[in-house]
Design a protein around this motif. Structure first.
Motif, PDB file in Angstrom:
ATOM      1  N   ALA A 180       2.010  33.099 -17.585  1.00  0.00           N
ATOM      2  CA  ALA A 180       0.773  33.876 -17.737  1.00  0.00           C
ATOM      3  C   ALA A 180      -0.227  33.532 -16.645  1.00  0.00           C
ATOM      4  CB  ALA A 180       0.161  33.635 -19.114  1.00  0.00           C
ATOM      5  N   CYS A 181      -0.308  32.254 -16.269  1.00  0.00           N
ATOM      6  CA  CYS A 181      -1.210  31.851 -15.178  1.00  0.00           C
ATOM      7  C   CYS A 181      -0.830  32.559 -13.886  1.00  0.00           C
ATOM      8  CB  CYS A 181      -1.155  30.340 -14.987  1.00  0.00           C
ATOM      9  SG  CYS A 181      -1.881  29.378 -16.334  1.00  0.00           S
ATOM     10  N   LEU A 182       0.458  32.586 -13.593  1.00  0.00           N
ATOM     11  CA  LEU A 182       0.946  33.260 -12.388  1.00  0.00           C
ATOM     12  C   LEU A 182       0.704  34.762 -12.471  1.00  0.00           C
ATOM     13  CD1 LEU A 182       2.491  33.161  -9.698  1.00  0.00           C
ATOM     14  CD2 LEU A 182       4.621  33.280 -11.021  1.00  0.00           C
ATOM     15  N   ASN A 183       0.940  35.332 -13.642  1.00  0.00           N
ATOM     16  CA  ASN A 183       0.764  36.769 -13.847  1.00  0.00           C
ATOM     17  C   ASN A 183      -0.697  37.182 -13.627  1.00  0.00           C
ATOM     18  OD1 ASN A 183       2.457  38.935 -14.323  1.00  0.00           O
ATOM     19  ND2 ASN A 183       2.039  39.014 -16.516  1.00  0.00           N
ATOM     20  N   ILE A 184      -1.612  36.378 -14.141  1.00  0.00           N
ATOM     21  CA  ILE A 184      -3.046  36.635 -13.950  1.00  0.00           C
ATOM     22  C   ILE A 184      -3.395  36.597 -12.469  1.00  0.00           C
ATOM     23  CG2 ILE A 184      -5.346  35.634 -14.293  1.00  0.00           C
ATOM     24  CD1 ILE A 184      -4.336  34.734 -17.096  1.00  0.00           C
ATOM     25  N   TYR A 185      -2.948  35.556 -11.785  1.00  0.00           N
ATOM     26  CA  TYR A 185      -3.262  35.412 -10.365  1.00  0.00           C
ATOM     27  C   TYR A 185      -2.708  36.577  -9.547  1.00  0.00           C
ATOM     28  CZ  TYR A 185      -3.307  33.454  -5.635  1.00  0.00           C
ATOM     29  OH  TYR A 185      -3.501  33.257  -4.289  1.00  0.00           O
ATOM     30  N   ASN A 186      -1.461  36.956  -9.820  1.00  0.00           N
ATOM     31  CA  ASN A 186      -0.848  38.061  -9.074  1.00  0.00           C
ATOM     32  C   ASN A 186      -1.614  39.365  -9.260  1.00  0.00           C
ATOM     33  OD1 ASN A 186       1.171  36.483  -7.960  1.00  0.00           O
ATOM     34  ND2 ASN A 186       2.683  36.992  -9.528  1.00  0.00           N
ATOM     35  N   LEU A 187      -2.045  39.640 -10.491  1.00  0.00           N
ATOM     36  CA  LEU A 187      -2.803  40.864 -10.740  1.00  0.00           C
ATOM     37  C   LEU A 187      -4.150  40.824 -10.018  1.00  0.00           C
ATOM     38  CD1 LEU A 187      -3.307  43.578 -12.099  1.00  0.00           C
ATOM     39  CD2 LEU A 187      -4.142  42.342 -14.118  1.00  0.00           C
ATOM     40  N   LEU A 188      -4.842  39.697 -10.099  1.00  0.00           N
ATOM     41  CA  LEU A 188      -6.145  39.596  -9.439  1.00  0.00           C
ATOM     42  C   LEU A 188      -6.016  39.696  -7.920  1.00  0.00           C
ATOM     43  CD1 LEU A 188      -7.928  36.851 -11.574  1.00  0.00           C
ATOM     44  CD2 LEU A 188      -8.144  39.336 -11.723  1.00  0.00           C
ATOM     45  N   GLN A 189      -4.937  39.153  -7.379  1.00  0.00           N
ATOM     46  CA  GLN A 189      -4.705  39.288  -5.945  1.00  0.00           C
ATOM     47  C   GLN A 189      -4.484  40.753  -5.564  1.00  0.00           C
ATOM     48  OE1 GLN A 189      -5.961  36.463  -4.601  1.00  0.00           O
ATOM     49  NE2 GLN A 189      -4.306  36.567  -3.112  1.00  0.00           N
ATOM     50  N   GLU A 190      -3.773  41.475  -6.426  1.00  0.00           N
ATOM     51  CA  GLU A 190      -3.546  42.906  -6.181  1.00  0.00           C
ATOM     52  C   GLU A 190      -4.867  43.681  -6.233  1.00  0.00           C
ATOM     53  OE1 GLU A 190      -1.302  46.684  -8.336  1.00  0.00           O
ATOM     54  OE2 GLU A 190      -0.609  44.649  -8.747  1.00  0.00           O
ATOM     55  N   LEU A 191      -5.688  43.373  -7.222  1.00  0.00           N
ATOM     56  CA  LEU A 191      -6.985  44.039  -7.333  1.00  0.00           C
ATOM     57  C   LEU A 191      -7.874  43.698  -6.141  1.00  0.00           C
ATOM     58  CD1 LEU A 191      -7.827  43.572 -11.136  1.00  0.00           C
ATOM     59  CD2 LEU A 191      -6.821  45.568 -10.010  1.00  0.00           C
ATOM     60  N   LYS A 192      -7.796  42.459  -5.707  1.00  0.00           N
ATOM     61  CA  LYS A 192      -8.592  42.020  -4.561  1.00  0.00           C
ATOM     62  C   LYS A 192      -8.204  42.785  -3.298  1.00  0.00           C
ATOM     63  CE  LYS A 192      -9.570  37.799  -1.906  1.00  0.00           C
ATOM     64  NZ  LYS A 192      -9.332  36.345  -1.831  1.00  0.00           N
ATOM     65  N   GLN A 193      -6.906  43.003  -3.117  1.00  0.00           N
ATOM     66  CA  GLN A 193      -6.420  43.693  -1.919  1.00  0.00           C
ATOM     67  C   GLN A 193      -6.736  45.184  -1.938  1.00  0.00           C
ATOM     68  OE1 GLN A 193      -2.256  42.686  -1.716  1.00  0.00           O
ATOM     69  NE2 GLN A 193      -2.659  40.516  -1.297  1.00  0.00           N
ATOM     70  N   THR A 194      -6.631  45.800  -3.114  1.00  0.00           N
ATOM     71  CA  THR A 194      -6.867  47.246  -3.206  1.00  0.00           C
ATOM     72  C   THR A 194      -8.343  47.584  -3.386  1.00  0.00           C
ATOM     73  OG1 THR A 194      -6.555  47.288  -5.617  1.00  0.00           O
ATOM     74  CG2 THR A 194      -4.584  47.574  -4.238  1.00  0.00           C
ATOM     75  N   GLY A 195      -9.117  46.652  -3.955  1.00  0.00           N
ATOM     76  CA  GLY A 195     -10.516  46.930  -4.267  1.00  0.00           C
ATOM     77  C   GLY A 195     -10.678  47.913  -5.417  1.00  0.00           C
ATOM     78  N   ASP A 196      -9.584  48.217  -6.117  1.00  0.00           N
ATOM     79  CA  ASP A 196      -9.600  49.232  -7.165  1.00  0.00           C
ATOM     80  C   ASP A 196      -9.954  48.608  -8.512  1.00  0.00           C
ATOM     81  OD1 ASP A 196      -9.317  51.615  -8.513  1.00  0.00           O
ATOM     82  OD2 ASP A 196      -7.132  51.478  -8.655  1.00  0.00           O
ATOM     83  N   TRP A 197     -11.209  48.099  -8.623  1.00  0.00           N
ATOM     84  CA  TRP A 197     -11.631  47.502  -9.882  1.00  0.00           C
ATOM     85  C   TRP A 197     -13.148  47.505  -9.969  1.00  0.00           C
ATOM     86  CZ3 TRP A 197     -14.506  42.869  -9.951  1.00  0.00           C
ATOM     87  CH2 TRP A 197     -14.612  42.209  -8.708  1.00  0.00           C
ATOM     88  N   GLU A 198     -13.616  47.455 -11.201  1.00  0.00           N
ATOM     89  CA  GLU A 198     -15.042  47.367 -11.487  1.00  0.00           C
ATOM     90  C   GLU A 198     -15.245  46.404 -12.641  1.00  0.00           C
ATOM     91  OE1 GLU A 198     -16.419  51.212 -12.514  1.00  0.00           O
ATOM     92  OE2 GLU A 198     -16.358  51.997 -10.464  1.00  0.00           O
TER      93      GLU A 198
END
Length: 219
Positions: A180-198
């Motif tokens: 779960a720790c890895l899964n959280i980090y991977n998702l946040l890294q994806e959001l960080k790269q795409t900027g597709d979040w609020e």
């Protein structure tokens, strides 16, 4: 994606449970440790967590019994109460080329340092990291629920991690936490790269000027 700041306990209870979908390996010999670490040394990012046998007697404590380290596909449960913290594991924890992601890492490393000296390298503390995304909760269960709308079961947390044989429930619990720790980090890294979040808006009691919406992280 709308990133919520927090989630309440009642809402958390209603969420479906998540389970680690990969393969789980219980490691309880030096030879098994060497093979597992050889694989983990090839991974760019891994999730880590640890478990210690609970003590119900005042003044009594135990050394960390289990170190779980996960990739996306598999999780290794190192039974430190049987093997100790061996040199291959120390080498992995000290390898700056492998990012280690966890929650409450200070506590984990404090316990691990009681087994062997080492200087951990390239560590990401999720409690700090998620604040950049507006998340205010600090428990792994709540952070995961906010991002994935699933809950992590905590039913095995106070079980005996020094048991001769770990139960299926213990193995699944331990693996899920590290993954779960890895899964959280991977998702946040994806959001960080795409900027597709609020970040979700604050409550009405807070002035609009204090709201943080569309907050993006610069590299």
């Amino acid at each position: 994606m709308i990133v919520r700041r927090t989630i309440d306990k009642d809402e958390l209870k209603e969420l479906p449970k998540t389970v680690f979908p990969g393969r789980i390996y219980v490691i309880q010999s030096e030879a098994e440790t060497e093979r597992a670490v050889a694989y983990l040394q090839s991974r760019p990012v891994i999730g880590i967590d640890s478990e210690t046998r609970p003590s119900f007697t005042k003044g009594q404590s135990h050394k960390v019994a289990l170190l779980q380290i996960s990739s996306e596909e598999c999780c290794f449960l190192f039974r430190l109460n049987m093997t100790g913290l061996t040199q291959p594991l120390v080498d992995l924890l000290e390898n700056p080329a492998v990012i280690k992601v966890g929650l409450s890492l200070k506590d984990d490393f404090m316990m691990l340092h009681k087994r062997a000296p080492f200087t951990q390298q390239s560590c990401i503390e999720l409690q700090d990291y998620v604040r950049q995304f507006g998340i205010q909760d600090k428990s792994l269960q709540k952070i995961y629920a906010i991002l994935f709308k699933e809950k992590i079961s905590k039913s095995q947390r106070l079980s005996n991690w020094e048991a001769d044989v770990l139960s299926d429930g213990q193995k699944q619990y331990a693996a899920t936490d590290a993954w779960a720790c890895l899964n959280i980090y991977n998702l946040l890294q994806e959001l960080k790269q795409t900027g597709d979040w609020e970040v979700s808006p604050l409550t009405a009691t807070v002035s609009p000027t204090e709201e943080v919406i569309g907050n993006k992280i610069s590299d």
